[in-house]
Design a protein around this motif. Structure first.
Motif, short mmCIF file in Angstrom:
data_model
loop_
_atom_site.label_atom_id
_atom_site.label_comp_id
_atom_site.label_asym_id
_atom_site.label_seq_id
_atom_site.Cartn_x
_atom_site.Cartn_y
_atom_site.Cartn_z
N VAL A 158 -8.70 -0.70 9.30
CA VAL A 158 -8.54 -1.25 10.52
C VAL A 158 -9.69 -0.58 11.60
CG1 VAL A 158 -6.82 -1.20 12.43
CG2 VAL A 158 -6.17 -1.18 10.32
N ALA A 159 -10.38 -1.72 12.14
CA ALA A 159 -11.52 -1.27 12.81
C ALA A 159 -12.48 -0.20 12.50
CB ALA A 159 -10.88 -1.28 14.47
N GLY A 160 -12.59 0.01 11.23
CA GLY A 160 -13.27 0.91 10.61
C GLY A 160 -12.73 2.46 11.11
N LYS A 161 -11.89 2.81 11.75
CA LYS A 161 -11.25 4.08 11.98
C LYS A 161 -10.37 4.57 11.04
CE LYS A 161 -10.59 2.87 17.10
NZ LYS A 161 -9.87 2.77 18.11
N ASN A 162 -9.77 3.70 9.94
CA ASN A 162 -8.80 4.29 9.32
C ASN A 162 -8.41 3.48 7.97
OD1 ASN A 162 -6.91 6.00 8.16
ND2 ASN A 162 -5.07 4.59 9.24
N ASN A 163 -8.64 4.10 6.98
CA ASN A 163 -8.46 3.25 5.92
C ASN A 163 -7.01 3.87 5.22
OD1 ASN A 163 -10.58 1.77 5.37
ND2 ASN A 163 -11.62 3.51 4.68
N PHE A 164 -6.04 2.70 5.16
CA PHE A 164 -4.44 2.88 4.87
C PHE A 164 -4.46 1.92 3.77
CE2 PHE A 164 -4.36 0.27 8.54
CZ PHE A 164 -3.35 -0.92 8.09
N TYR A 165 -3.47 2.52 3.08
CA TYR A 165 -2.88 1.58 1.71
C TYR A 165 -1.56 0.87 2.20
CZ TYR A 165 -1.72 0.55 -3.03
OH TYR A 165 -1.39 0.03 -4.28
N THR A 166 -1.73 -0.45 2.09
CA THR A 166 -0.32 -1.11 1.83
C THR A 166 0.09 -1.91 0.85
OG1 THR A 166 -1.51 -3.30 2.79
CG2 THR A 166 -0.79 -1.79 4.47
N GLY A 167 1.23 -2.20 0.55
CA GLY A 167 1.57 -2.85 -0.72
C GLY A 167 3.08 -2.62 -0.92
N ASN A 168 3.87 -3.26 -1.88
CA ASN A 168 5.27 -3.13 -2.14
C ASN A 168 5.31 -1.61 -2.30
OD1 ASN A 168 5.54 -5.77 -2.23
ND2 ASN A 168 5.51 -6.19 -4.12
N ILE A 169 6.70 -0.98 -2.02
CA ILE A 169 7.12 0.28 -2.21
C ILE A 169 6.81 0.59 -3.52
CG2 ILE A 169 9.40 -0.49 -2.64
CD1 ILE A 169 7.92 2.86 -0.94
N SER A 170 7.00 -0.33 -4.69
CA SER A 170 6.94 -0.01 -6.06
C SER A 170 5.28 0.27 -6.29
CB SER A 170 7.32 -0.98 -6.94
OG SER A 170 6.72 -2.17 -6.65
N ALA A 171 4.62 -0.26 -5.72
CA ALA A 171 3.02 -0.11 -5.97
C ALA A 171 2.87 1.09 -5.40
CB ALA A 171 2.23 -1.34 -5.24
N ILE A 172 3.23 1.48 -3.99
CA ILE A 172 2.76 2.89 -3.43
C ILE A 172 3.42 4.14 -4.26
CG2 ILE A 172 3.38 4.23 -1.37
CD1 ILE A 172 3.25 1.80 0.28
N VAL A 173 4.71 3.97 -4.96
CA VAL A 173 5.30 4.84 -5.60
C VAL A 173 4.50 5.01 -6.91
CG1 VAL A 173 7.04 5.68 -7.22
CG2 VAL A 173 7.65 4.87 -4.76
N MET A 174 4.11 3.87 -7.58
CA MET A 174 3.33 3.81 -8.70
C MET A 174 1.90 4.76 -8.76
SD MET A 174 4.16 0.89 -10.92
CE MET A 174 5.64 0.22 -11.59
N LYS A 175 1.18 4.37 -7.66
CA LYS A 175 -0.06 4.74 -7.22
C LYS A 175 -0.22 6.24 -7.01
CE LYS A 175 -4.10 3.82 -4.30
NZ LYS A 175 -4.17 5.04 -3.70
#
Length: 508
Positions: A158-175
């Protein structure tokens, strides 16, 4: 692996002690959760705004902190997504789970903290295993792998300020699973988190067909698609021809009722076990803990404080809530949660009904609003109405009444939505109307769009035109004429659609 399995079993036994303590002292568990949440949240932007430091009881909490929906939390979530620290929860939020939105938004982004992962979602997974192993002491579950299908993912700068991760909750849990947990599951992350469903399907089939699979976990819809694909490839009649050690399917996210007969067709021996869980985007809420009752145990020590809105107050803008000590069996309640991911008195839109108060067990009753969620699409009535209005406008048609229900899977085929529509001015080209309706639904709902992408999980919608007066006659036959009665816009079963279509066949 022998030592690893023994250590794992010892840990799971300790979790059973924690579960039993929670069951014996549920109100104490919830009081402890609220105290810890307020302590952690008092220094946040949200906590300072609502004076968390001055809250000393659940009564204070209900008085000083408002019940909110997603739209009311959106400004705070956006600040967290921009990289601002200590907005809803201490520190910087790095994960946001995608979930279905309302008519104003095609998807929601729910914050998921490190504590939310470790002390809620992961504990839920471990307790699920602990409960299963206690119920089935002869199990060989840990000697093989769990096959789970991950959701989609995407990194979002987002605007070079922050790299966050989005995805389904299952993807976040697995990752974010620790390495030792990754050893017990399959396929690997590279395949599990692939965004292309068809390629993922091929890869999972190739990998897992050669592995010792003892359990399955995930949404019934996606798992059924995978099993049907493997059946097509392997030409089996019984899934144990591929996985002879398969024991159990851990399932959640949508109703299992339409799918169970299809799983039973793939289970020639008839010995596959099923255990339901309630692991939502916002948190891990419940686990089926009995083999002869599909009710789920409400998990009260995962960093989630629960409140409940009675059914008669669902539509209130500022509803009064009940605490756990105030609920009754047999009544429908909407869930309000405060979590260790920074959701404060948040209405998630799901309703439950308690089947037991000692311990607290419940069943999911569905959404507080009309919603289709048989295929995991979370399609709200408001979205259906908006899509129909746009389709009518684009095709110059007029519509008076409608209802929509799923057409369930048959062996080897996809399901679809069947729209029964009463037109005052019908479309000149019905096929075009259905196509436009599909497009508008995709625009309005992220989950529907993903399930419809390349006909992945839901086939194109079917629109059934019925004569004018059909819905009036149906209401009359049900003795429901009058302003207080409404046409059911959406249903997760086919009762209304079948009644309406059957009445037309009877007349003809």
């Amino acid at each position: 692996m022998g030592l690893f399995n023994r250590l794992g079993n010892q840990y799971l036994k300790r979790r059973l002690s924690s579960i039993d303590e929670m069951k014996e002292n549920p109100l104490k568990a919830q009081a402890k959760v609220l105290t810890e949440l307020l302590k952690r949240g008092k220094g946040t932007v949200y906590g300072q705004k609502h004076n968390f430091s001055g809250i000393s009881s659940p009564g204070d909490f209900r008085e000083k902190v408002p019940v909110v929906n997603y739209n009311e939390l959106t400004p705070f979530i956006h600040r967290a997504m921009q990289g601002e620290k200590n907005v809803l929860w201490p520190g910087r939020m790095e994960n946001f789970a995608k979930s279905s939105g309302t008519t104003e938004s095609s998807s929601k982004l729910i914050p998921v903290s490190e504590e939310g992962l470790k002390n809620c979602h992961y504990l839920g997974g471990r307790d699920m295993l602990a409960i299963y192993l206690r119920n089935h002491p002869d199990s060989k579950l840990i000697t093989g792998k769990n096959l789970s299908i991950g959701g989609s993912q995407e990194g979002s700068p987002v605007a070079g300020k922050n790299n966050f991760y989005t995805g389904n909750i299952s993807a976040i849990v697995m990752k974010n699973l620790p390495f030792w947990a990754q050893l017990g599951r399959t396929p690997g992350l590279k395949v599990a988190l692939m965004n292309d469903w068809e390629k993922k399907l091929e890869a999972i089939t190739a990998i897992t067909s050669q592995q010792k699979i003892t359990s399955l976990a995930g949404s019934p819809m996606w798992m059924l698609l995978l099993l049907q694909h493997i059946q097509k490839e392997q030409k089996f009649k019984d899934i144990r021809e591929v996985w002879p050690h398969l024991e159990v399917f851990f399932h959640g996210s949508v109703s299992f009722a339409p799918y169970k007969p299809l799983f039973e067709e793939l289970d020639g021996a008839g010995t596959l076990r099923y255990q339901e869980i309630y692991n939502a985007t916002e948190g891990f809420f419940g686990i089926q803990d009995l083999t002869d009752d599909t009710s789920m145990l409400l998990m009260l020590n995962y960093g989630i404080f629960y409140e409940f809105i009675p059914e008669e107050d669902f539509s209130d803008e500022s509803p009064e809530t009940l605490l756990l000590s105030e609920v009754k069996t047999g009544r429908k309640y909407s869930l309000v949660i405060s979590t260790n991911s920074g959701l404060w008195r948040y209405k998630i839109g799901d309703s439950i009904k308690f089947t037991s108060l000692n311990p607290f067990r419940f069943k999911i009753m569905g959404r507080t609003k009309h919603c289709l969620n048989v295929f995991g699409e979370d399609l709200f009535a408001e979205q259906g109405e908006a899509a129909l209005a746009k389709a009518c406008k684009r095709t110059g048609t007029l519509m008076s009444n409608f209802t929509v229900a799923p057409f369930f899977y048959s062996q080897g085929e996809k399901g679809y939505h069947e729209w029964v529509v009463e037109f005052k001015k019908p479309p000149a080209r019905p096929e075009e109307f259905a196509k436009i309706l599909d497009e508008e639904l995709c625009n309005l709902n992220e989950d529907y769009r993903q399930k419809r992408k390349a006909d992945t999980a839901i086939d194109k919608p079917v629109v059934r035109e019925v004569p004018e007066g059909t819905f009036y006659q149906w209401l009359k036959s049900k003795e429901k004429l009058g302003g207080q009665h409404k046409i059911p816009a959406m249903s997760n079963n086919r009762q209304f659609v079948e009644e309406i279509l059957s009445s037309l066949r009877t007349v003809s």
